[in-house]
Design a protein around this motif. Structure first.
Motif, PDB file in Angstrom:
ATOM      1  N   ASP A  58      50.550  45.936  41.676  1.00  0.00           N
ATOM      2  CA  ASP A  58      51.566  44.952  41.316  1.00  0.00           C
ATOM      3  C   ASP A  58      52.980  45.390  41.640  1.00  0.00           C
ATOM      4  O   ASP A  58      53.933  44.644  41.381  1.00  0.00           O
ATOM      5  CB  ASP A  58      51.455  44.612  39.829  1.00  0.00           C
ATOM      6  CG  ASP A  58      50.323  43.627  39.551  1.00  0.00           C
ATOM      7  OD1 ASP A  58      49.852  43.005  40.517  1.00  0.00           O
ATOM      8  OD2 ASP A  58      49.919  43.489  38.388  1.00  0.00           O
ATOM      9  N   ASP A  59      53.147  46.578  42.216  1.00  0.00           N
ATOM     10  CA  ASP A  59      54.479  46.964  42.701  1.00  0.00           C
ATOM     11  C   ASP A  59      54.980  45.976  43.745  1.00  0.00           C
ATOM     12  O   ASP A  59      56.196  45.803  43.917  1.00  0.00           O
ATOM     13  CB  ASP A  59      54.449  48.364  43.312  1.00  0.00           C
ATOM     14  CG  ASP A  59      54.392  49.454  42.254  1.00  0.00           C
ATOM     15  OD1 ASP A  59      54.459  49.123  41.055  1.00  0.00           O
ATOM     16  OD2 ASP A  59      54.282  50.637  42.636  1.00  0.00           O
ATOM     17  N   VAL A  60      54.050  45.334  44.458  1.00  0.00           N
ATOM     18  CA  VAL A  60      54.437  44.309  45.436  1.00  0.00           C
ATOM     19  C   VAL A  60      55.250  43.220  44.748  1.00  0.00           C
ATOM     20  O   VAL A  60      56.291  42.770  45.251  1.00  0.00           O
ATOM     21  CB  VAL A  60      53.190  43.691  46.114  1.00  0.00           C
ATOM     22  CG1 VAL A  60      53.587  42.504  46.994  1.00  0.00           C
ATOM     23  CG2 VAL A  60      52.455  44.741  46.937  1.00  0.00           C
ATOM     24  N   SER A  61      54.793  42.800  43.573  1.00  0.00           N
ATOM     25  CA  SER A  61      55.485  41.748  42.836  1.00  0.00           C
ATOM     26  C   SER A  61      56.852  42.216  42.338  1.00  0.00           C
ATOM     27  O   SER A  61      57.844  41.492  42.408  1.00  0.00           O
ATOM     28  CB  SER A  61      54.608  41.313  41.655  1.00  0.00           C
ATOM     29  OG  SER A  61      55.113  40.139  41.061  1.00  0.00           O
ATOM     30  N   LEU A  62      56.913  43.449  41.822  1.00  0.00           N
ATOM     31  CA  LEU A  62      58.184  44.003  41.353  1.00  0.00           C
ATOM     32  C   LEU A  62      59.191  44.114  42.484  1.00  0.00           C
ATOM     33  O   LEU A  62      60.375  43.770  42.328  1.00  0.00           O
ATOM     34  CB  LEU A  62      57.956  45.389  40.732  1.00  0.00           C
ATOM     35  CG  LEU A  62      57.186  45.449  39.419  1.00  0.00           C
ATOM     36  CD1 LEU A  62      56.958  46.899  39.012  1.00  0.00           C
ATOM     37  CD2 LEU A  62      57.943  44.712  38.327  1.00  0.00           C
ATOM     38  N   LEU A  63      58.731  44.595  43.636  1.00  0.00           N
ATOM     39  CA  LEU A  63      59.614  44.733  44.793  1.00  0.00           C
ATOM     40  C   LEU A  63      60.098  43.375  45.286  1.00  0.00           C
ATOM     41  O   LEU A  63      61.268  43.203  45.641  1.00  0.00           O
ATOM     42  CB  LEU A  63      58.887  45.479  45.918  1.00  0.00           C
ATOM     43  CG  LEU A  63      58.723  46.984  45.710  1.00  0.00           C
ATOM     44  CD1 LEU A  63      57.623  47.533  46.609  1.00  0.00           C
ATOM     45  CD2 LEU A  63      60.037  47.709  45.988  1.00  0.00           C
ATOM     46  N   ALA A  64      59.183  42.399  45.300  1.00  0.00           N
ATOM     47  CA  ALA A  64      59.559  41.053  45.747  1.00  0.00           C
ATOM     48  C   ALA A  64      60.647  40.475  44.849  1.00  0.00           C
ATOM     49  O   ALA A  64      61.644  39.920  45.336  1.00  0.00           O
ATOM     50  CB  ALA A  64      58.329  40.151  45.743  1.00  0.00           C
ATOM     51  N   ASP A  65      60.485  40.627  43.550  1.00  0.00           N
ATOM     52  CA  ASP A  65      61.499  40.120  42.615  1.00  0.00           C
ATOM     53  C   ASP A  65      62.837  40.829  42.824  1.00  0.00           C
ATOM     54  O   ASP A  65      63.901  40.214  42.732  1.00  0.00           O
ATOM     55  CB  ASP A  65      61.026  40.301  41.172  1.00  0.00           C
ATOM     56  CG  ASP A  65      59.876  39.367  40.820  1.00  0.00           C
ATOM     57  OD1 ASP A  65      59.728  38.332  41.503  1.00  0.00           O
ATOM     58  OD2 ASP A  65      59.126  39.682  39.878  1.00  0.00           O
ATOM     59  N   TYR A  66      62.778  42.128  43.104  1.00  0.00           N
ATOM     60  CA  TYR A  66      64.007  42.891  43.329  1.00  0.00           C
ATOM     61  C   TYR A  66      64.734  42.395  44.573  1.00  0.00           C
ATOM     62  O   TYR A  66      65.945  42.142  44.542  1.00  0.00           O
ATOM     63  CB  TYR A  66      63.677  44.381  43.464  1.00  0.00           C
ATOM     64  CG  TYR A  66      64.840  45.211  43.948  1.00  0.00           C
ATOM     65  CD1 TYR A  66      65.906  45.513  43.104  1.00  0.00           C
ATOM     66  CD2 TYR A  66      64.878  45.676  45.263  1.00  0.00           C
ATOM     67  CE1 TYR A  66      66.981  46.275  43.552  1.00  0.00           C
ATOM     68  CE2 TYR A  66      65.950  46.424  45.718  1.00  0.00           C
ATOM     69  CZ  TYR A  66      66.993  46.727  44.861  1.00  0.00           C
ATOM     70  OH  TYR A  66      68.058  47.471  45.326  1.00  0.00           O
TER      71      TYR A  66
END
Length: 452
Positions: free
Chosen positions: A320-328
């Motif tokens: 889910d780091d993909v989601s965190l990075l996308a939001d960033y």
């Protein structure tokens, strides 16, 4: 980290004054050299690294002004302090016009000389660093976003390794953020107040890479119209990051090894040795041992660099780091992802890693007119990636054989919450009803998953 010891050259034709200056400079913590006249001073400067010159004005043969003029033709940055007598203010002003950093009047207190030296060295270093910062854009070491187990382990290693001086070898695929990791090491180290200097060994033409790294003297080769400070010297006291080290020419790696072993560097066209206190961090997107076998990396250089190795996980293994990075990335554009678009990103394998994710989101935000990004705004190979059961349970299951029920449950909960919030336009009360949980439970889970 020890501060680099500066070498000060005192130039005076009076033996007593030369001796007094040498003793005073050594007591102040400097390495002191002396010369009895201008020609002797020039010879010393050409033979070894001098960080600052303190020169008397009146000397037989070449006087202080003539020495300063000769130095400025070849060593534009070398700090110079002129010593003049009372009543010679006009001469002191002339010295400043010729490029002297400061002047002091005889008779002087040794404390006044120390203050002038400290100021001249500091100003020279600040000017050098400002020039570098204007010519480069340095990444922020605080950009290591991610809560996945591999990233938590990497962050822990960075904190553990950062205080040491040992060389570090960073290994990771293209686009994983090797320079960000190197900068994070620097920022967490005692060297953080000095420069972080990055050199991409693959991006600089072979014929100028040596000059970039080690610097050159004026006239060292055709086109060397002035002295150049190399990246090693520039990073003195700080960190030098050698990216894509396996692309450095093998013959240049031999010179790099000598610098790493002896902590000194010589500029092209010169024989002056410059003492270094630099932490070297290298990186490659190759398997370094395979690069050694293929003759791309000298074995002795590999072992000298590989005191500590940091492995950066590819994005496909970071869940889910993909989601965190996308939001960033999207927070910079004040836009967001729809739940289906987020599912597409989580299902994709990301061969180009974080760099690919950032570029795709920038493109998608433009296509969406900075409104909510939908699947149709994503490239076809991402929007049409099938979301399989294993990917729904855990985006990195196929890569890491992750069969953890708690992690899979967390992933499903997180995505259901995102879908509910998207369907309710962010309304927490309605989203909680849709999820069939209390609003308080929803807020707790938002805090737990970093979704507030």
């Amino acid at each position: 980290m020890s501060s680099p010891q500066y070498t000060i050259l005192a130039v005076d034709d009076e033996p007593h004054m030369r001796r007094l200056l040498e003793i005073s400079l050594r007591q102040a913590g400097y390495r002191a050299l002396s010369a009895s006249h201008g020609q002797e001073a020039l010879a010393l400067i050409q033979q070894q690294q001098i960080d600052l010159v303190v020169s008397d004005l009146h000397m037989p043969g070449m006087n202080g002004l003539q020495l300063l003029a000769a130095l400025r033709k070849q060593y534009e940055r070398l700090p110079f302090i002129m010593v003049t007598a009372q009543g010679e203010i006009n001469t002191a002003v002339e010295a400043m016009k010729l490029g002297a950093n400061d002047y002091i009047l005889r008779p002087f207190e040794l404390e006044a000389l120390e203050i002038a030296i400290t100021k001249a060295l500091a100003v020279n270093r600040i000017q050098l660093e400002n020039t570098f910062l204007k010519e480069s854009s340095q990444p922020s070491g605080n950009g290591l976003i991610g809560n996945s187990a591999p990233m938590q382990s990497l962050k822990q290693m960075i904190q553990q390794v950062a205080p040491e001086r040992a060389t570090v070898f960073i290994v990771g695929e293209t686009g994983t953020g090797k320079e960000l990791v190197a900068k994070a090491l620097h920022d967490a180290s005692p060297r953080k107040s000095a420069l972080f200097v990055a050199v991409n060994c693959a991006a600089i033409p072979v014929d100028i890479l040596e000059s970039e790294l080690f610097g050159h003297e004026k006239g060292a080769f055709t086109g060397a119209v002035k002295e150049r400070v190399g990246k090693f010297e520039l990073a003195n006291g700080g960190t030098l990051f050698l990216d894509e080290i396996t692309e450095m020419p093998i013959q240049l790696q031999a010179k790099l090894l000598r610098v790493l072993q002896e902590n000194v560097v010589e500029k092209l066209g010169g024989n002056r040795q410059i003492a270094l206190d630099v932490r070297v961090v290298a990186a490659t997107n190759r398997d370094p041992l395979q690069a050694v076998k293929e003759g791309k990396l000298r074995e002795d250089v590999y072992y000298r660099l590989n005191v500590i190795q940091l492995q950066i996980p590819p994005l496909r293994e970071r869940g889910d780091d993909v989601s965190l990075l996308a939001d960033y990335f999207l927070s910079k554009r004040q836009t967001q992802l729809s739940a289906p678009a987020r599912e597409c990103l989580l299902a994709y394998r990301w061969p180009g890693n974080v760099r690919e994710l950032e570029n795709i989101l920038e493109r998608a935000a433009i296509l969406a007119g900075n409104q909510t990004i939908q699947c149709q705004h994503l490239p076809a190979d991402i929007s049409q990636t099938p979301v399989t059961t294993s990917q729904t349970l855990s985006p990195d299951a196929s890569a890491a054989n992750d069969l953890s029920i708690p992690r899979a449950t967390e992933s499903i909960e997180r995505r259901l919450i995102l879908q509910a919030l998207d369907a309710c336009q962010g309304n927490k009360t309605k989203a909680a009803k849709l999820l069939e949980i209390s609003e308080r439970s929803l807020w707790n889970k938002l805090n737990q998953y970093g979704l507030r």
